[in-house]
Enzyme design. Sequence first.
Site, PDB file in Angstrom:
ATOM      1  N   ASP A   1       0.990  -1.282  -0.125  1.00  0.00           N
ATOM      2  CA  ASP A   1       0.231   0.064   0.164  1.00  0.00           C
ATOM      3  C   ASP A   1       0.803   1.195   0.048  1.00  0.00           C
ATOM      4  O   ASP A   1       2.056   1.384   0.284  1.00  0.00           O
ATOM      5  CB  ASP A   1      -0.927   0.089   1.167  1.00  0.00           C
ATOM      6  CG  ASP A   1      -1.716   1.369   1.450  1.00  0.00           C
ATOM      7  OD1 ASP A   1      -2.354   1.704   0.488  1.00  0.00           O
ATOM      8  OD2 ASP A   1      -1.541   1.949   2.509  1.00  0.00           O
TER       9      ASP A   1
ATOM     10  N   ASP B   1      -1.738  -0.347   6.085  1.00  0.00           N
ATOM     11  CA  ASP B   1      -2.075   0.300   7.236  1.00  0.00           C
ATOM     12  C   ASP B   1      -3.354   0.531   7.685  1.00  0.00           C
ATOM     13  O   ASP B   1      -3.706   0.678   8.854  1.00  0.00           O
ATOM     14  CB  ASP B   1      -1.175   1.487   7.233  1.00  0.00           C
ATOM     15  CG  ASP B   1      -1.942   2.585   6.354  1.00  0.00           C
ATOM     16  OD1 ASP B   1      -2.369   3.785   6.910  1.00  0.00           O
ATOM     17  OD2 ASP B   1      -2.444   2.391   5.166  1.00  0.00           O
TER      18      ASP B   1
END
Length: 237
Positions: free
Chosen positions: A19, A180
């Site tokens: 990500d 996250d």
Amino acid sequence: MPAPRPTSGPPLPTAVLWDMDGTLVDTEPLWNAAQQALLAEYGGVWSEALAASLVGRPLDEGARRLQAAGIGLDVEQIIARTMGEVAAAIADAVPWRPGALELLRKQSATGVPGALVTMSHAPLARVLAEHAPDGALTVVVTGDQARAGKPDPEAYRLALHRLGEHVPGLDPADCVAVEDSPVGVRAAVTAGLPTVGVPSVLPLPAGVATVEWDTLAGRTLADLAAVRPGPAPDGRG
């Protein structure tokens, strides 16, 4: 060019899928500043709840929430204004998250391919990819390339397909994703990927990520290779 993969030494993941916002780079404060300023320009009210609702989501979804909060622009205008400010800030000085750049350098040095899987759009993702070590981000999948955003696994499945063009016989279970946000973790796990959750802005629900680390600082590719998949959570397939 990245070095060839070593034939001996600690185990390595077949590929690492990253990500971007909040995981590789600490862009959430940049997004918040750009969105808050634009909202203030139109007389809207910023709140922590609104900020939290935007984390990890597709940019068009976030833009619609900003419209509802008072911004009198269309979705594409909101995305262009805010993303342009974030891209300029990254180009000026990349705000790497602790340990992220070091792991990308290790990927480059060992020949482990990587993918950037982000809900940000291509112009912003390209800025970061250009600053990454050579070969560390072989594939880039962005929110404007996927029909469904996270928590749907489509973006991760697309990244795995593209990585498979470089690594024949690629098995998702031999790769690892790093995320996250709650929606990002759910997308990666539902795509069949062992997933490291490293929370930044929002806490992660217990038991969704394969493992949860406080930070990437001090971690190695062998640590990533040791992450093994667990049962997929309920989610969109």
